[in-house]
Design a protein around this motif. Structure first.
Motif, mmCIF file in Angstrom:
data_model
loop_
_atom_site.group_PDB
_atom_site.id
_atom_site.type_symbol
_atom_site.label_atom_id
_atom_site.label_comp_id
_atom_site.label_asym_id
_atom_site.label_seq_id
_atom_site.Cartn_x
_atom_site.Cartn_y
_atom_site.Cartn_z
ATOM 1 N N SER A 1 46.012 19.948 -46.128
ATOM 2 C CA SER A 1 44.750 20.697 -46.149
ATOM 3 C C SER A 1 43.616 19.996 -45.424
ATOM 4 O O SER A 1 42.798 20.636 -44.790
ATOM 5 C CB SER A 1 44.342 20.988 -47.598
ATOM 6 N N GLY A 2 43.578 18.655 -45.507
ATOM 7 C CA GLY A 2 42.460 17.937 -44.906
ATOM 8 C C GLY A 2 42.601 17.647 -43.440
ATOM 9 O O GLY A 2 41.747 16.998 -42.846
ATOM 10 N N PHE A 3 43.666 18.130 -42.814
ATOM 11 C CA PHE A 3 43.901 17.813 -41.409
ATOM 12 C C PHE A 3 43.357 18.869 -40.455
ATOM 13 O O PHE A 3 43.435 18.709 -39.244
ATOM 14 C CB PHE A 3 45.406 17.669 -41.144
ATOM 15 N N ILE A 4 42.857 19.973 -40.989
ATOM 16 C CA ILE A 4 42.354 21.047 -40.133
ATOM 17 C C ILE A 4 40.832 20.953 -40.101
ATOM 18 O O ILE A 4 40.164 21.202 -41.100
ATOM 19 C CB ILE A 4 42.803 22.425 -40.648
ATOM 20 N N PRO A 5 40.262 20.574 -38.962
ATOM 21 C CA PRO A 5 38.827 20.306 -38.903
ATOM 22 C C PRO A 5 37.987 21.575 -39.004
ATOM 23 O O PRO A 5 38.490 22.693 -38.838
ATOM 24 C CB PRO A 5 38.641 19.660 -37.524
ATOM 25 N N PRO A 6 36.695 21.406 -39.259
ATOM 26 C CA PRO A 6 35.777 22.552 -39.244
ATOM 27 C C PRO A 6 35.734 23.212 -37.868
ATOM 28 O O PRO A 6 36.147 22.629 -36.871
ATOM 29 C CB PRO A 6 34.420 21.922 -39.588
ATOM 30 N N TYR A 7 35.225 24.419 -37.836
ATOM 31 C CA TYR A 7 34.963 25.254 -36.655
ATOM 32 C C TYR A 7 36.195 25.997 -36.154
ATOM 33 O O TYR A 7 36.059 26.903 -35.339
ATOM 34 C CB TYR A 7 34.384 24.483 -35.455
ATOM 35 N N ILE A 8 37.410 25.607 -36.573
ATOM 36 C CA ILE A 8 38.593 26.272 -36.036
ATOM 37 C C ILE A 8 38.876 27.529 -36.838
ATOM 38 O O ILE A 8 39.103 27.450 -38.049
ATOM 39 C CB ILE A 8 39.824 25.347 -36.088
ATOM 40 N N PRO A 9 38.866 28.713 -36.210
ATOM 41 C CA PRO A 9 39.206 29.937 -36.940
ATOM 42 C C PRO A 9 40.629 29.841 -37.473
ATOM 43 O O PRO A 9 41.555 29.513 -36.730
ATOM 44 C CB PRO A 9 39.076 31.034 -35.877
ATOM 45 N N LEU A 10 40.804 30.104 -38.748
ATOM 46 C CA LEU A 10 42.133 29.957 -39.332
ATOM 47 C C LEU A 10 43.125 30.966 -38.755
ATOM 48 O O LEU A 10 44.325 30.804 -38.886
ATOM 49 C CB LEU A 10 42.056 30.083 -40.852
ATOM 50 N N SER A 11 42.619 32.006 -38.086
ATOM 51 C CA SER A 11 43.527 32.941 -37.413
ATOM 52 C C SER A 11 44.239 32.292 -36.245
ATOM 53 O O SER A 11 45.216 32.825 -35.731
ATOM 54 C CB SER A 11 42.745 34.160 -36.928
ATOM 55 N N LYS A 12 43.734 31.114 -35.793
ATOM 56 C CA LYS A 12 44.351 30.416 -34.663
ATOM 57 C C LYS A 12 45.210 29.232 -35.103
ATOM 58 O O LYS A 12 45.714 28.480 -34.270
ATOM 59 C CB LYS A 12 43.250 29.914 -33.708
ATOM 60 N N VAL A 13 45.388 29.040 -36.420
ATOM 61 C CA VAL A 13 46.064 27.846 -36.927
ATOM 62 C C VAL A 13 47.492 28.158 -37.354
ATOM 63 O O VAL A 13 47.754 29.160 -38.014
ATOM 64 C CB VAL A 13 45.293 27.250 -38.128
ATOM 65 N N GLY A 14 48.414 27.291 -36.978
ATOM 66 C CA GLY A 14 49.784 27.334 -37.475
ATOM 67 C C GLY A 14 50.159 25.959 -37.977
ATOM 68 O O GLY A 14 49.653 24.940 -37.484
ATOM 69 N N ILE B 1 34.466 14.711 -40.856
ATOM 70 C CA ILE B 1 33.904 15.528 -39.784
ATOM 71 C C ILE B 1 32.836 16.472 -40.331
ATOM 72 O O ILE B 1 31.847 16.790 -39.654
ATOM 73 C CB ILE B 1 35.015 16.330 -39.087
ATOM 74 N N ALA B 2 33.025 16.918 -41.562
ATOM 75 C CA ALA B 2 32.082 17.852 -42.174
ATOM 76 C C ALA B 2 30.753 17.192 -42.552
ATOM 77 O O ALA B 2 29.806 17.884 -42.931
ATOM 78 C CB ALA B 2 32.711 18.499 -43.405
#
Length: 507
Positions: free
Chosen positions: A207-220, A177-178
């Protein structure tokens, strides 16, 4: 229940008004009790679950779950539309996983986008929108994977206070995606226009499953789970095992596949017939294994068979294609020696059949080239069946190399065959691994991948995010951002400070 329905299993009941999967056939039958779950759950986890459930009830909260398929998904489900599922499977799912061919046939067209968005909106307007009460009454809504994510803006419009969690079950190739101009970037850019409006993004802990653009403050982070008391996993006594094995052999006969022989053991891979599941590798590894057995003069009756089986899915048009490919491989030159040993079967949705067949295997395989978090690995280990799997996706989180089985680099079918022979021929080794799987340490380790643990995760999130006040606030879920360029989709466990949902309540 009807005698002609496989295994006399109740059919799934779906309400006609809201297209909701009804629990326990709309409360007409009860499979388990709360007490059954309590005695199979670690005391500290059970205590937290009840505490969160009491808060949830006291605050009169409501959360809803939206999915594209009633089997394995549930909640509120969309009306099937085959043309749309071709798009969501081959141009969303397969592309994001990196298993789709890099051709124009895999590229989203404007017509694809319009058809998919229209299907999502039609389902929303007909079953869940204004005047239905489904969305208006919800405090938190969970959207499972991208198939229905186009309804997120409609949810926000109908109920602006509702918090939305997007649950990503699949492996997402964030590294691709990057890359500018990639198919993956095109698809993700389109889907993210909807997913970005969610309040939280739940990902598998890789680690590789979280795509770009997503603020890590919104990730669990949350792994997938299975239910240790449902038909797939509950204990079956010997008469039940034999009954469902006979049902399985009827499936084999109906599909012109060899049946399980009464006196022969067998290896197994349980999976959907999907391009990512490595079914050609399973067949080749077994061919090499049997060739070695014949070289070592092992009698035919003592050589294990191979079972490749799994359910279909209404939103997966690849099933027939991959199944036909496997049949073609078995009919090709060089596979004559295994052709009558391989049970290649598409099994209807009868959990007890899969339970009994998996329970009887001597080794389970999971040779997925791309994988999110494969619950079939968890289910095999829970039955004390050693597992040989590729080191991909979330599997290294589930399987400890040389303890509960073996991890092999993707594509190394010779190594898989050697390990199959080792576990088959060395009874002491096989018993050693099976014994470890029965041990307290492994049993406790698997608790995280069961229903009660995951229910605790979900209740914690809902209690956090709901607007109606409470002891836990959304700001209690801070997560650190990764360093740039840390996308790794080859089994590396996440190590950059992001937290599991469990880390916030399991103190």
């Amino acid at each position: 229940m009807k005698p002609q329905f496989p295994g006399n299993i109740p059919r799934i009941k779906i309400s006609s008004e809201e297209n909701e999967v009804c629990v326990d056939m709309d409360n007409h039958c009860f499979m388990v009790t709360l007490e059954n779950y309590r005695v199979t759950t670690r005391q500290s986890v059970w205590k937290k679950l009840i505490e969160l459930a009491d808060e949830f009830k006291k605050r009169n909260l409501r959360y809803c779950y939206f999915s594209s398929t009633p089997q394995g998904g549930g909640g509120y489900v969309a009306k099937p539309m085959p043309e749309v599922f071709v798009i969501t499977k081959r141009k969303f799912h397969n592309v994001l996983q990196g298993v789709a061919p890099n051709t124009d046939e895999s590229r989203l067209t404007d017509e694809d986008k319009d058809l998919w968005v229209r299907w999502c909106n039609d389902n929303f307007d007909r079953y869940w929108g204004e005047n239905t009460g489904v969305v208006q009454k919800a405090d938190v809504i969970i959207i499972d994977d991208p198939q229905l994510c186009a309804i997120i803006p409609s949810i926000k419009r109908v109920n602006p206070k509702c918090r939305i969690i997007y649950r990503s079950h699949i492996e997402i190739r964030a590294d691709l995606i990057a890359q500018e101009g990639s198919l993956q970037k095109e698809v993700w850019d389109f889907l993210f226009s909807f997913i970005s409006k969610a309040d939280m993004f739940i990902s598998h802990p890789i680690s590789g499953f979280i795509p770009p653009y997503i603020p890590l403050s919104k990730v669990g982070l949350m792994p997938a789970a299975t239910d240790q008391l449902d038909g797939l996993n509950k204990f079956l006594d010997e008469p039940d095992v034999q009954y469902y094995r006979n049902v399985f052999n009827r499936y084999c006969e109906d599909q012109c596949s060899p049946q399980l022989k009464p006196k022969r053991s067998y290896f197994i891979q349980v999976s959907r017939f999907d391009p990512s599941k490595g079914i050609p590798d399973v067949l080749e590894a077994y061919r090499i294994f049997k060739s070695k057995c014949l070289e070592m003069r092992v009698q035919e009756i003592n050589i294990p068979q191979l079972v490749i089986c799994g359910n279909g899915s209404i939103d997966d048009p690849d099933g027939n294609v991959v199944y036909d490919e496997a049949v073609s491989i078995l009919c090709s030159p060089g596979y004559e020696i295994v052709r009558e040993d391989v049970c290649l079967v598409r099994v209807p949705h009868c959990d007890q059949v899969l339970n009994s067949i998996l329970r009887g295997a001597i080794v389970a395989l999971q040779l997925s080239h791309r994988e999110g978090f494969e619950v079939k690995v968890t289910e095999a280990l829970a039955k004390q069946v050693p597992v040989i799997a590729y080191r991909t996706g979330g599997i290294p989180l589930q399987l400890e190399n040389d303890i509960s089985g073996y991890l092999v680099e993707p594509g190394n079918v010779k190594k898989v065959a050697d390990l199959l022979y080792e576990l088959f021929s060395d009874v002491t080794l096989h018993r050693k691994i099976a014994g470890k799987l029965r041990g307290e340490e492994q049993v406790l380790r698997r608790q995280e991948y069961y229903t009660t643990f995951q229910s605790t995760n979900w209740l914690y999130l809902v209690n956090c995010l709901a607007y109606k006040g409470g002891s836990v606030k959304p700001e209690d879920l801070p997560l650190k951002a990764p360093d740039e360029g840390t996308y790794d989709c080859n089994g590396k466990i996440i190590d950059w400070g992001a937290k599991y949902v469990k880390d916030f309540w399991a103190k």
